[in-house]
Motif scaffolding. Structure first.
Motif, short mmCIF file in Angstrom:
data_model
loop_
_atom_site.label_atom_id
_atom_site.label_comp_id
_atom_site.label_asym_id
_atom_site.label_seq_id
_atom_site.Cartn_x
_atom_site.Cartn_y
_atom_site.Cartn_z
N UNK A 54 -24.32 66.76 -97.39
CA UNK A 54 -24.64 65.56 -96.60
C UNK A 54 -25.09 65.90 -95.19
N UNK A 55 -25.96 65.03 -94.65
CA UNK A 55 -26.33 65.09 -93.25
C UNK A 55 -25.30 64.32 -92.42
N UNK A 56 -25.33 64.57 -91.13
CA UNK A 56 -24.59 63.73 -90.20
C UNK A 56 -25.44 62.49 -89.88
N UNK A 57 -24.83 61.37 -89.48
CA UNK A 57 -23.39 61.21 -89.25
C UNK A 57 -22.59 60.86 -90.50
N UNK A 58 -23.26 60.81 -91.67
CA UNK A 58 -22.57 60.40 -92.89
C UNK A 58 -21.37 61.29 -93.20
N UNK A 59 -21.53 62.60 -93.00
CA UNK A 59 -20.43 63.54 -93.28
C UNK A 59 -19.19 63.20 -92.45
N UNK A 60 -19.40 62.94 -91.16
CA UNK A 60 -18.27 62.62 -90.28
C UNK A 60 -17.69 61.24 -90.58
N UNK A 61 -18.55 60.29 -90.96
CA UNK A 61 -18.08 58.95 -91.33
C UNK A 61 -17.18 59.05 -92.57
N UNK A 112 -23.25 63.05 -72.48
CA UNK A 112 -24.45 62.63 -71.76
C UNK A 112 -25.61 62.45 -72.73
N UNK A 113 -25.75 63.36 -73.67
CA UNK A 113 -26.83 63.28 -74.66
C UNK A 113 -26.65 62.03 -75.51
N UNK A 114 -25.41 61.79 -75.95
CA UNK A 114 -25.13 60.63 -76.80
C UNK A 114 -25.48 59.33 -76.09
N UNK A 115 -25.19 59.26 -74.80
CA UNK A 115 -25.49 58.06 -74.02
C UNK A 115 -27.00 57.81 -73.97
N UNK A 116 -27.77 58.87 -73.82
CA UNK A 116 -29.23 58.73 -73.72
C UNK A 116 -29.84 58.30 -75.05
N UNK A 139 -29.63 54.54 -82.31
CA UNK A 139 -28.57 54.48 -83.33
C UNK A 139 -27.62 53.33 -82.97
N UNK A 140 -28.17 52.14 -82.91
CA UNK A 140 -27.43 50.97 -82.45
C UNK A 140 -26.22 50.64 -83.31
N UNK A 141 -26.27 51.01 -84.59
CA UNK A 141 -25.17 50.69 -85.49
C UNK A 141 -24.15 51.82 -85.63
N UNK A 142 -24.31 52.85 -84.79
CA UNK A 142 -23.40 53.99 -84.83
C UNK A 142 -22.57 54.04 -83.55
N UNK A 143 -21.26 54.16 -83.69
CA UNK A 143 -20.36 54.23 -82.55
C UNK A 143 -20.71 55.42 -81.67
N UNK A 179 -21.54 59.49 -82.33
CA UNK A 179 -22.79 60.16 -81.92
C UNK A 179 -22.46 61.41 -81.12
N UNK A 180 -21.52 61.28 -80.19
CA UNK A 180 -21.11 62.41 -79.36
C UNK A 180 -20.54 63.54 -80.22
N UNK A 181 -19.74 63.18 -81.19
CA UNK A 181 -19.11 64.18 -82.07
C UNK A 181 -20.17 64.95 -82.86
N UNK A 182 -21.17 64.23 -83.36
CA UNK A 182 -22.23 64.85 -84.15
C UNK A 182 -23.10 65.75 -83.27
N UNK A 183 -23.45 65.27 -82.09
CA UNK A 183 -24.24 66.08 -81.15
C UNK A 183 -23.50 67.37 -80.82
#
Length: 325
Positions: free
Chosen positions: A184-191, A251-255, A260-264, A268-272
């Protein structure tokens, strides 16, 4: 005074018109929408493309075949897709070949997810299991098979390999009970980890080494006619790659969150962070010969390489090298 005022307004109008005409619109077709492509979104959101006089029209084309078709039919100027697609097109006798000119990611972006938690995972635990793999002929599938073979596992003999499920349905198939392991790709794996549906036990990106997993490419004719535009695009991308390299995951996740409006944002930060830690984001746009040859070796292992293509034929590093200077 009224005359001078009129002339000033007219001058400003002409200046604005000239500035507008200097902006070049580029149509980009991305193979999917993914946190894996963070530097691209950073380049847009931080204004690096705008600084170069480029306006980006980003379109997600969902799949390698569709992305390449869009590029070849002039539905896009530049495609962001796996380099293997340029090899397939060239091998079919393309008159106007597709040229890789800037690398975005340099490792595979998928993870091995187990249905049950495994404290001390070893690759031989896959033997005899049902493995839900990726679509045949795509980079995830080829890298998956390459890694399995590197660990002494024949994917067609040592396990039950499922490859007939569409990319968009693989995660749902695993969640509904199909397979003991899934790629699996992220973020599905982490979800899946958060929801207790699966557990990440290994990274295909870490195991497979560096290769041009996703690159920006364009038809040779477009590059020949727009060298200044390709140079500006690559320079903006390099700025973004350096920005990602020197800023933390939060910082990257914020930008990139607007993409990815439907992703917490915490996810996003965890995946980055995960992609940064395993070196998935290329730190410059140069696709070197070693990576290119490794890609073709991976394709050959999966029996998907039509023929070896020399690096100089389908890769142009001049723009990336100039950007880096």
């Amino acid at each position: 005074m009224r005359k001078w005022g009129f002339l000033f307004v007219a001058f400003m109008f002409l200046l604005s018109a000239c500035s507008s005409n200097d902006v070049k619109t580029l149509r980009i077709a991305e193979v999917t929408r993914s946190i894996f492509y963070a530097p691209q979104y950073v380049a847009i959101e931080k204004g690096f493309f705008a600084e170069e006089g480029l306006r980006i029209e980003l379109n997600t084309t969902w799949g390698g075949d569709k992305t390449m078709t869009t590029l070849l039919s002039n539905g896009a100027d530049i495609a962001l897709v796996g380099s293997e697609t340029s090899i397939y097109v060239y091998s079919q006798g393309a008159v106007d070949p597709v040229i890789n000119f800037a690398q975005l990611t340099q490792t595979d972006g998928t993870f091995l997810v187990s249905r049950e938690p495994i404290a001390n995972f070893t690759w031989d635990q896959l033997k005899g299991s049902t493995f839900l793999g990726q679509r045949k002929g795509g980079m995830p599938q080829m890298v998956g098979e390459y890694v399995l073979k590197q660990h002494g596992i024949d994917p067609h003999k040592d396990l039950h390999l499922i490859q007939n499920i569409e990319f968009a349905n693989i995660a749902n198939a695993f969640a509904s009970g199909t397979g003991d392991f899934v790629q699996l790709f992220e973020p599905t794996a982490s979800i899946f980890e958060q929801e207790g549906k699966g557990y990440i036990v290994a990274s295909f990106g870490t195991e497979s080494g560096h290769l041009p997993y996703t690159t920006f490419m364009a038809k040779q004719s477009f590059i020949d006619e727009n060298k200044d535009v390709i140079e500006k695009f690559t320079r903006a991308l390099y700025k973004a790659q350096q920005w990602v390299q020197t800023h933390d995951a939060k910082e990257i996740a914020t930008v990139i969150q607007p993409y990815f409006e439907n992703t917490n944002i915490t996810l996003i930060e965890k995946v980055v962070e995960r992609y940064k830690n395993q070196g998935s984001y290329a730190t410059d746009p140069i696709l070197d010969e070693e990576e290119w040859n490794h890609l073709q070796n991976v394709m050959k292992e999966a029996n998907e390489l039509p023929s070896y293509i020399d690096h100089s034929i389908l890769v142009n590093t001049s723009f990336a090298e100039k950007a880096k200077k």
